[in-house]
Scaffold this motif. Structure first.
Motif, short mmCIF file in Angstrom:
data_model
loop_
_atom_site.label_atom_id
_atom_site.label_comp_id
_atom_site.label_asym_id
_atom_site.label_seq_id
_atom_site.Cartn_x
_atom_site.Cartn_y
_atom_site.Cartn_z
N GLY A 12 -4.07 -7.14 15.21
CA GLY A 12 -4.62 -6.65 16.49
C GLY A 12 -5.45 -5.42 16.26
O GLY A 12 -6.48 -5.48 15.61
N ASN A 44 5.62 -18.91 0.42
CA ASN A 44 6.18 -17.60 0.79
C ASN A 44 7.64 -17.71 1.23
O ASN A 44 8.01 -17.25 2.33
N LEU A 83 0.80 -1.24 0.00
CA LEU A 83 0.00 0.00 0.00
C LEU A 83 0.83 1.28 0.00
O LEU A 83 0.43 2.28 -0.56
N GLY A 99 5.86 -8.89 3.24
CA GLY A 99 5.32 -10.25 3.34
C GLY A 99 4.74 -10.76 2.03
O GLY A 99 4.72 -11.97 1.78
N GLU A 106 2.09 -15.96 8.43
CA GLU A 106 2.43 -15.08 7.30
C GLU A 106 2.55 -15.82 5.96
O GLU A 106 3.46 -15.56 5.16
N GLY A 107 1.66 -16.77 5.75
CA GLY A 107 1.62 -17.46 4.46
C GLY A 107 2.76 -18.44 4.25
O GLY A 107 2.95 -18.93 3.14
N LEU A 166 2.93 -4.19 4.93
CA LEU A 166 4.05 -3.23 4.91
C LEU A 166 5.40 -3.76 5.40
O LEU A 166 6.28 -2.97 5.70
N GLY A 178 -8.00 -13.04 5.38
CA GLY A 178 -6.88 -13.98 5.21
C GLY A 178 -5.56 -13.37 5.66
O GLY A 178 -4.78 -13.99 6.38
N SER A 186 -1.57 -4.60 2.86
CA SER A 186 -1.42 -3.53 3.86
C SER A 186 -0.43 -3.91 4.96
O SER A 186 -0.26 -3.16 5.92
N HIS A 228 -1.22 1.70 20.30
CA HIS A 228 -2.27 1.06 21.11
C HIS A 228 -1.64 0.77 22.47
O HIS A 228 -1.54 -0.40 22.89
N ALA A 234 -11.45 -15.96 2.49
CA ALA A 234 -10.27 -15.27 3.03
C ALA A 234 -10.03 -13.88 2.43
O ALA A 234 -9.43 -13.02 3.05
N VAL A 247 -4.66 -19.66 3.79
CA VAL A 247 -5.98 -19.63 4.42
C VAL A 247 -7.01 -19.32 3.35
O VAL A 247 -6.84 -18.35 2.58
N GLY A 283 -6.99 1.09 11.32
CA GLY A 283 -7.09 2.09 10.25
C GLY A 283 -7.16 1.53 8.84
O GLY A 283 -7.82 2.10 7.98
N PRO A 317 1.15 -15.62 -1.13
CA PRO A 317 -0.22 -15.11 -1.10
C PRO A 317 -0.29 -13.60 -0.90
O PRO A 317 0.54 -13.02 -0.20
N ILE A 318 -1.30 -12.98 -1.51
CA ILE A 318 -1.54 -11.54 -1.33
C ILE A 318 -2.97 -11.34 -0.85
O ILE A 318 -3.91 -11.85 -1.43
C1 LIG Z 1 -2.80 2.49 8.02
C2 LIG Z 1 -2.52 1.11 8.54
C3 LIG Z 1 -2.89 0.79 9.84
C4 LIG Z 1 -2.64 -0.49 10.33
N1 LIG Z 1 -3.00 -0.76 11.61
C5 LIG Z 1 -2.82 -2.01 12.09
C6 LIG Z 1 -3.23 -2.34 13.41
O1 LIG Z 1 -3.71 -1.50 14.15
N2 LIG Z 1 -3.07 -3.61 13.82
C7 LIG Z 1 -2.51 -4.58 13.02
O2 LIG Z 1 -2.40 -5.73 13.45
N3 LIG Z 1 -2.07 -4.28 11.78
C8 LIG Z 1 -2.22 -3.04 11.30
N4 LIG Z 1 -1.79 -2.74 10.04
C9 LIG Z 1 -1.10 -3.78 9.24
C10 LIG Z 1 -1.99 -4.58 8.28
O3 LIG Z 1 -3.15 -3.92 7.95
C11 LIG Z 1 -2.28 -5.96 8.87
O4 LIG Z 1 -1.06 -6.67 8.98
C12 LIG Z 1 -3.25 -6.81 8.05
O5 LIG Z 1 -3.55 -7.94 8.82
C13 LIG Z 1 -2.73 -7.27 6.71
O6 LIG Z 1 -3.82 -7.74 5.94
P1 LIG Z 1 -3.71 -7.79 4.36
O7 LIG Z 1 -4.91 -8.48 3.84
O8 LIG Z 1 -3.43 -6.45 3.81
O9 LIG Z 1 -2.45 -8.74 4.20
P2 LIG Z 1 -1.24 -8.59 3.19
O10 LIG Z 1 -0.45 -7.38 3.48
O11 LIG Z 1 -1.70 -8.78 1.80
O12 LIG Z 1 -0.40 -9.89 3.63
C14 LIG Z 1 0.20 -9.96 4.90
C15 LIG Z 1 0.88 -11.34 5.03
O13 LIG Z 1 -0.11 -12.36 5.05
C16 LIG Z 1 0.07 -13.27 3.96
N5 LIG Z 1 -1.27 -13.61 3.48
C17 LIG Z 1 -2.19 -12.78 2.93
N6 LIG Z 1 -3.32 -13.45 2.67
C18 LIG Z 1 -3.11 -14.73 3.08
C19 LIG Z 1 -3.90 -15.92 3.07
N7 LIG Z 1 -5.15 -15.93 2.61
N8 LIG Z 1 -3.35 -17.06 3.57
C20 LIG Z 1 -2.08 -17.08 4.04
N9 LIG Z 1 -1.30 -16.00 4.05
C21 LIG Z 1 -1.80 -14.84 3.58
C22 LIG Z 1 0.93 -12.52 2.95
O14 LIG Z 1 1.68 -13.39 2.15
C23 LIG Z 1 1.79 -11.68 3.88
O15 LIG Z 1 2.86 -12.45 4.37
C24 LIG Z 1 -2.01 -1.47 9.51
C25 LIG Z 1 -1.65 -1.15 8.20
C26 LIG Z 1 -1.89 0.13 7.73
C27 LIG Z 1 -1.50 0.43 6.31
#
Ligand SMILES: Cc1cc2nc3c(=O)[nH]c(=O)nc-3n(C[C@H](O)[C@H](O)[C@H](O)COP(=O)(O)OP(=O)(O)OC[C@H]3O[C@@H](n4cnc5c(N)ncnc54)[C@H](O)[C@@H]3O)c2cc1C
Length: 472
Positions: A156, A464, A40, A86, A206-207, A83, A148, A81, A386, A117, A212, A140, A76-77
């Motif tokens: 969290g 991954n 992102l 991963g 983390e995949g 960052l 997923g 978000s 937090h 997922a 999932v 956020g 996986p994606i």
């Molecule tokens: C503005 C902002 C605020 C945030 N605040 C928080 C917060 O308060 N708390 C918090 O915990 N995080 C926070 N985050 C981080 C982020 O949003 C989390 O980590 C979120 O869980 C990631 O979800 P995603 O779908 O974007 O995963 P991605 O970023 O797409 O993937 C994250 C990881 O999971 C793996 N993955 C994705 N989908 C799957 C699947 N279906 N099966 C197996 N592996 C998979 C990916 O390969 C990667 O390793 C924040 C991020 C931003 C940008």
């Protein structure tokens, strides 16, 4: 930031994928849309040989079987978000779960929701709300993060104090293992001690251990009243006193306790999208957002107001504003949530999501400041998070823009985290980015155990690869 791996010969794999998911859901090179090629905030680039978008668990399994037979890496994606790199994939296959975004069932009697997922957190929250319930994990990036990805990172957020992390809100999952085996544990029971609880191995992996595909989420009843206040707080000791008092006197009603240090608050006020005076003036040492489930009918609201009054009388807080409408509540949360993006627009930029014990928080912040001030005097560090659960975000900016400098700043911050026996990742996971620092938070034996688990679950290292533990 990008790791480099040679492109691999995928032979006829594109045709095999096309037979499984349909031609238009397999892309290569320039056909791959930009949203799949970077996270992102543009921290990490992804250059997969192929992007595949399965539409069902059976398709995920069939794709994985092809990859397993040919030892082709799969990353996986979700919403991208996370960052920490991963989802970054240099060569091999990126698998986007975004076609699998259905809420399949809401069961009000069991307080559960069955989802695919790729569904967005925001959609889950909206569907829960339509049934008079809540899905309590919230943060956020709710408009981008998928269930997923949240399971894969054990996300969290703002309400961990009251409801816990993803682990506490996922009753069952369905996942596909490296060899394409589908394992389903989509149960609705809260209590289930029948053997190893394998879902907890996948939550937070983390995949790297499985993909999932579906989840049984736990919903909670929506609170009948919610009050939000912003407090100017004297110092961290006062904040801790306020937190513990609220916890003790509201018996589980405290939902959020966020802290923002003065320099962060100033930046956040500058970055606000809404016009007008800030909810509280700048210049206080520390600010706390407090959110509490308080029902006007049973006197909860009056008790909350009385507690806030006593904090001022005791000199713990110099000023307090209580939101009296949803608009005012949003204005308070905007200060906490929008700043990340505003800060990220500043480059160079480093973000940290560490945790330390609450009792050590003040000393930790001053040690990080002192260390950075000596080592990199031009760097500016902003603290917020937090904090009720010991989770602190640090944004560092203003330093010379080169990779070595960034790594040096990270080494300094993580060394202080290690001194305080904290964690280098309270939320976002390890990914690629924090992998070199894992040893500062986990012992050699713990890392060896992780490696053994990885070997059992993914003997060919196709899931991954390179994330969390690095290369074997
Ligand atoms: C503005 C902002 C605020 C945030 N605040 C928080 C917060 O308060 N708390 C918090 O915990 N995080 C926070 N985050 C981080 C982020 O949003 C989390 O980590 C979120 O869980 C990631 O979800 P995603 O779908 O974007 O995963 P991605 O970023 O797409 O993937 C994250 C990881 O999971 C793996 N993955 C994705 N989908 C799957 C699947 N279906 N099966 C197996 N592996 C998979 C990916 O390969 C990667 O390793 C924040 C991020 C931003 C940008």
């Amino acid at each position: 930031m990008e790791s480099v791996k040679p492109q691999m010969d995928l032979g006829n794999i594109r045709d095999l994928f096309a037979d499984i998911v349909g031609t238009r859901h397999v892309m290569g090179g320039d056909e791959i849309e930009p949203r799949y090629k970077s996270d992102l905030m543009g921290f990490y680039e992804s250059k997969p040989d192929l992007l595949v978008r399965p539409g069902s668990t059976a398709e995920v399994a069939a794709v994985l079987r092809v990859c397993y037979d040919r030892t082709v890496p799969v990353s996986p994606i979700g919403g991208n978000s996370g960052l920490v790199g991963g989802t970054s994939c240099i060569g091999g296959v990126s698998m986007a779960l975004d076609r699998m975004a259905k809420v399949e069932q809401v069961d009000w009697a069991n307080m559960t929701m069955l989802v695919e997922a790729g569904v967005l957190l925001q959609s889950v929250q909206e569907q829960a709300g339509a049934h008079g319930a809540i899905f309590p994990v919230d943060f956020g990036a709710r408009g981008s993060a998928t269930i997923g990805g949240m399971i894969a990172t054990n996300a969290g957020g703002n309400k961990v104090l009251r409801y816990g992390m993803m682990r506490d809100s996922v009753l069952g999952i369905e996942a596909v293992l490296a060899d394409g085996t589908i394992v389903s544990g989509l149960r609705s029971t809260l209590k289930d001690n029948a053997g190893y609880d394998w879902k907890h191995l996948l939550i937070g992996s983390e995949g790297t251990l499985g993909i999932v595909t579906r989840a049984m989420l736990r919903l909670r009843p929506a609170a009948s009243g919610m009050r939000t206040a912003l407090l100017a707080v004297r110092d961290v000791a006062a904040a801790t006193h306020i937190l513990r008092t609220l916890e003790a006197k509201t018996v589980g009603g405290l939902v959020s306790f966020e802290l923002m240090w003065a320099d962060y608050y100033e930046q956040a006020i500058d970055a606000r999208r809404v016009a007008g005076a800030p909810p509280l003036r700048t210049g206080y040492p520390l600010y706390a957002i407090v959110e509490i489930e308080a029902d006007a009918d049973d006197g909860g609201e009056d008790r909350f107001l009385a507690m806030l009054g006593s904090f001022m009388e005791e000199g713990l807080s110099a000023d307090i504003i209580i939101a009296s409408s949803e608009r005012e509540r949003a204005a308070i949360w905007e200060i906490r949530e929008n700043i990340g993006e505003a800060m990220a627009a500043k480059r160079p930029f480093l973000g940290f999501d560490i945790s330390v014990g609450l009792a050590q928080l003040a000393a930790f912040v001053s040690d990080v400041r002192r260390r950075l001030c000596t080592a990199v005097p031009e760097a500016e560090a902003f603290f917020y998070g937090h904090a009720g659960d010991g989770n602190l975000h640090i944004i560092v900016t203003g330093y010379r823009d080169d990779e070595a400098m960034a790594r040096s700043i990270e080494s300094h911050v993580y060394a202080v985290v290690a001194d305080f026996k904290g964690s280098i990742s309270a939320e976002h996971g390890i990914g690629l980015h924090k992998m070199p620092f894992l040893g500062q938070t986990r012992s050699r034996e713990e890392i060896q155990l992780m490696r053994r688990l990885k070997l059992v679950m993914d003997p060919s290292n196709i899931l991954n690869p390179g994330k969390v533990l690095g290369e074997p």
